[in-house]
Design an enzyme around this catalytic site. Structure first.
Site, PDB file in Angstrom:
ATOM      1  N   CYS B 157       0.798  -1.233   0.000  1.00 22.04           N
ATOM      2  CA  CYS B 157       0.000   0.000   0.000  1.00 22.04           C
ATOM      3  C   CYS B 157       0.827   1.277   0.000  1.00 22.04           C
ATOM      4  CB  CYS B 157      -0.946  -0.019   1.184  1.00 22.04           C
ATOM      5  SG  CYS B 157      -1.824  -1.584   1.282  1.00 22.04           S
ATOM      6  N   HIS B 290      -3.306   8.035   5.968  1.00 22.93           N
ATOM      7  CA  HIS B 290      -3.442   6.762   5.271  1.00 22.93           C
ATOM      8  C   HIS B 290      -4.869   6.280   5.522  1.00 22.93           C
ATOM      9  CE1 HIS B 290      -2.385   3.123   3.282  1.00 22.93           C
ATOM     10  NE2 HIS B 290      -2.539   2.375   4.348  1.00 22.93           N
ATOM     11  N   HIS B 324      -9.707   2.066  -0.767  1.00 22.95           N
ATOM     12  CA  HIS B 324      -8.262   1.898  -0.705  1.00 22.95           C
ATOM     13  C   HIS B 324      -7.787   1.405  -2.066  1.00 22.95           C
ATOM     14  CE1 HIS B 324      -4.302   1.251   0.448  1.00 22.95           C
ATOM     15  NE2 HIS B 324      -4.435   0.559   1.564  1.00 22.95           N
TER      16      HIS B 324
END
Lengths: 346, 397, 85
Positions: B157, B290, B324
């Site tokens: 990620c 995040h 995401h």
């Protein structure tokens, strides 16, 4: 940059740095797998149970290199892998496909990401520094080396650079269909004498502790490297690369070629060796590790050992000019992916 | 020698270009909803943030051959926008393309593998060898006519935040003059089933940094920024507006998937990025979190932020809009950070209701207008303990 | 119950790939996590998979895990009380 430690696990018994290609494995197949070492020396049982083959040898090779350099925790880790963790990716694919996306175990998914190995090394060495993973086909290692070069310039003392690749069943089946492989059976050791079509696919992991400063564990200096993604004017590009590093063709004592036994791939080496390096010792290595996206790391392992052991195992030699190894040029190639490296004795 | 941001491009579930993304951010229009394009057994139960185009529509937009992996299509579209937006004449320079992705051509591989499981010798496997991440980048680079140094970063990620760092270093080291940097990832059943097996997917639209958060939603997209050297900016008569003042990549070294409770890696990434920028922590005007919406991430990230900032700056997770987007998220959020700075806006953290009990701050929940954002921090953390932070700054003469 | 406990131990060894252990070496009341067997959060997920695949029991809320997966006995009790009749 200096290479201060090495670790290599490959289809040859290369995991012990005290010996250098003394025992050579001959295979009669077009896929050659790693010779394993005893991984319980590296990992405790609870960690080991989740690790797939590549996670084991990919991580262990990194730990061997660190140990070789006498370093517990590197400042940073940068790795490269062309295909990543194929076996676990395929296991997870099989699991969810065969259950029609039903209940599946998460472990193979967790360990299928490309950065699994580099983060595993970080975990085991408590390395909180920079951690990167590149995946760019035949330039994966070179990408990580740039990363290391930048970090060393910024003041890091050392960067663990390495690569890992595995043969997956599914990819092997595709390689067979696309006729990229040699017809079976074929001996890896006879690779360069048979004028074959196709390659022997291999796998492996190799790591290098790249450091800013030379010390007692140093193998050699990596003076420069460059990638070129085309097949035109390779001879000219190579000469420009040498010239930029103040070297003439005649300064190259040893040239390590990335020939892989496929005659269409290897033709260019015959020309270049004749035109530029007629007086140099000419070596090749892919008969030992097979062709794969990060095979070039095996060549660097071998070059580092040549400097350290001050000898060239005969299995590597295509033509011996009996010169002292002060400057070694590595020219790797697969199809139109070329990379050049200059190594110097310290 | 400075490196400046000369252009940007993005495609996500909330728009196919910068303008559409901006419009959605401005009007709190989330892209998370019922699955329409991805074929999955979870189409009724797991919401996702899809780019609302079929592969053939995307191929047409990208000018890439139909049949190429979806990730390569998204990548090409966003990178093309970034290059056009920069107005740079690329032909004069050493141009690089540094792209991130984590799924590669998994969408195509899934199909082939299914056939392979049924018939090991009969299945048509051409194209399987193109499932690697590097091929995605090469397909896009070819469409973009970038012939210089091209590579792919795959650190879960945090991938595309790392692309941006690497690009800056390539320019600073004089290897390249101008770099298109960012990342892309498409939805795939592989990642959907994987995150589902980890039991971290919210069955409703996610609620990052909320006490009652229940996981993340997967999204897809791509985003790139164009980074150029001082010389390129001058020669191309580009006004120097924004640059990346600080950046750091650190590792949590705690667990393969879980973050340490105190967010050690997050803390290190943020503090090292601050140190690199030479800024004081008070200088940070906004943090793009995040903020995935998982129990574990948000508490680790929040705890680390609290430890650094005695007074936590306004913060929000735009994953409440885009889901995401994995390997793309770092660069998607880089583009959003730049949009906020350009227009003096802080985009809200949607659907927030209850402050987390572990934290003394809550995210921004309404659009904030007319705010001077001089320095914006953007966080990207991921599996394997990979933690990266970027700081974007306004250039002041 | 004893039979279920014995089966469960074998299944745990298999699901978690605990190659270094024999099923009978796991104590029925030995804590599975932490100081006991040393399992972690990924193992917890694997145990959820085990319950679902072998017993058809769905542990929808992972926060229930720590209670259910305390020991082999607590797992067995959970299974016998939740198993579809």
């Amino acid at each position: 940059m200096y290479i201060n430690g090495i670790g290599c696990i490959s289809p040859q018994p290369t995991f012990n740095n005290q010996v250098f290609l003394e025992e050579i494995k001959e295979y009669n197949t077009n896929r050659i797998y790693c010779v394993d070492t005893d991984y319980s020396k590296f990992f405790d049982v609870t960690a080991l149970r989740r690790m797939s083959r590549i996670v084991k040898y990919g991580t262990a090779a990194g730990l061997i290199a660190l140990n070789d350099a006498g370093i517990k925790t590197p400042d940073a880790i940068s790795t490269g892998t062309g295909y990543g963790l194929l076996e676990l990716s395929q296991r997870f694919l099989r699991d969810f496909i065969s259950t029609n996306e039903g209940v599946v175990s998460p472990t193979s998914f967790i360990q299928s990401t490309h950065n699994t190995v580099s983060s595993n090394i970080a975990l085991l060495t408590a390395c909180h520094g920079h951690n990167n993973t590149f995946s760019q086909k035949w330039f994966s290692l070179e990408s990580a080396l740039y990363d290391a070069q930048f970090l060393l310039k910024e003041g890091k003392q050392n960067v663990l650079v390495g690569t890992y690749e595995e043969i997956g069943e599914f990819n092997y089946a595709s390689l067979m269909q696309t006729n990229d492989l040699q017809a079976e059976p074929c001996s890896n050791l006879a690779m360069f004498s048979q004028n074959n079509d196709g390659v022997i696919v291999g796998e492996g992991a190799a790591y290098f502790l790249m450091a800013h400063e030379q010390n007692t564990t140093t193998y050699c200096k990596l003076k420069a490297f460059k990638t070129a993604h085309n097949n035109e004017n390779i001879e000219i590009l190579l000469q420009e690369f040498l010239a930029k590093n103040n070297l003439r063709n005649a300064d190259v004592d040893v040239v390590m070629n990335g020939m892989n036994g496929d005659k269409s791939n290897d033709a260019v080496f015959n020309t270049i060796n004749k035109n530029l390096f007629e007086d140099a010792t000419q070596l090749a290595y892919k008969h030992l590790c097979g062709e794969h996206m990060t095979a070039v790391s095996f060549a660097i392992y071998a070059i580092a050992q040549i400097f350290k052991q001050q000898q060239i195992p005969s299995t590597l030699v295509l033509k011996n000019a009996e010169r002292e190894s002060n400057v070694i040029l590595l020219h790797n190639k697969y199809k139109s992916y070329h990379s050049f490296f200059i190594f110097e004795k310290c | 020698m400075g490196v400046y941001i000369a252009g940007k491009g993005v495609i996500t579930s909330i728009g196919k270009n910068v303008e559409e993304n901006f419009h959605s951010l401005l009007h709190s229009k989330s892209g998370i909803g019922k699955m329409e394009y991805l074929q999955s057994a979870y189409s009724e139960t797991l919401p996702v943030a899809e780019v609302k185009f079929t592969n053939s529509e995307l191929a047409e937009m990208a000018g890439v051959k139909f049949g190429s992996p979806r990730t390569s299509l998204l990548s090409t579209i966003a990178a093309k926008e970034a290059m056009e937006n920069s107005g740079i004449n690329f032909s004069k320079y050493r141009v690089g393309f540094i792209s991130a992705n984590t799924v590669g051509g998994m969408d195509n591989t899934e199909q082939r593998y299914k056939e392979f499981l049924i018939d090991k010798t009969g299945a048509q496997l051409t194209g399987v060898l193109q499932h690697d991440c590097g091929t995605i980048t090469e397909i896009a680079a070819e469409a973009l006519q970038i012939n210089g140094f091209v590579t792919t970063i795959s650190t879960a990620c945090s991938s595309s935040a790392n692309s941006i760092m690497y690009a800056i270093r390539l320019i600073e080291a004089g290897v390249l003059d101008v770099v298109v940097a960012g990342g892309a990832d498409s939805l795939s059943r592989f990642t959907l089933n994987g995150f589902n097996a980890l039991m971290i997917l919210d069955k409703k639209p996610c609620t990052p940094f909320d006490e009652n958060r229940n996981g993340l939603n997967l999204g897809e997209g791509a985003a790139y920024i164009v980074l150029a050297s001082e010389r390129v900016m001058q020669e191309q008569n580009k006004e120097k507006k924004f640059f990346v003042s600080g950046y750091a990549n650190a590792n949590d070294a705690f667990h393969q998937t879980a973050s340490s409770p105190e967010g050690k890696g997050n803390y290190l990434a943020m503090t090292q990025a601050l140190a690199k920028s030479g800024l004081q922590k008070e200088d940070i005007s906004y943090i793009n979190l995040h903020g995935t919406g998982t129990g574990n991430n948000d508490v680790s990230e929040g705890t680390a932020i609290q430890r650094i900032f005695s007074k936590v700056p306004p913060a929000s997770s735009t994953k409440s809009f885009t889901g995401h987007t994995l390997g793309a998220s770092g660069s998607v959020e880089a583009v959003y950070s730049l949009l906020g700075m350009e227009h003096g806006l802080i985009f809200p953290n949607l659907r927030f209701a209850t402050q987390m009990k572990e934290l003394n701050f809550k995210p921004v929940t309404e659009l904030v207008k007319d705010v001077e954002l001089n320095h914006v921090m953007s966080n990207s953390f991921g599996f394997g303990g990979n933690c990266s932070s970027l700081i974007f700054s306004k250039y002041k003469k | 119950m004893e039979e279920l406990i014995a089966t469960l131990k074998t299944q745990i060894v298999e699901q978690l790939n605990l190659q270094h252990l024999k099923a009978e070496e796991i104590g029925t009341d030995q804590p599975l996590f932490g100081e006991g067997l040393g399992l972690d959060s990924i193992d917890a997920l694997e145990l959820i998979v085990l319950l679902q695949q072998k017993y058809g029991i769905k542990l929808a809320d992972p926060t229930e895990g720590p209670k259910v997966f305390q020991t082999v006995r607590s797992m067995a009790e959970y299974i016998s009380s939740h198993k579809a009749a």
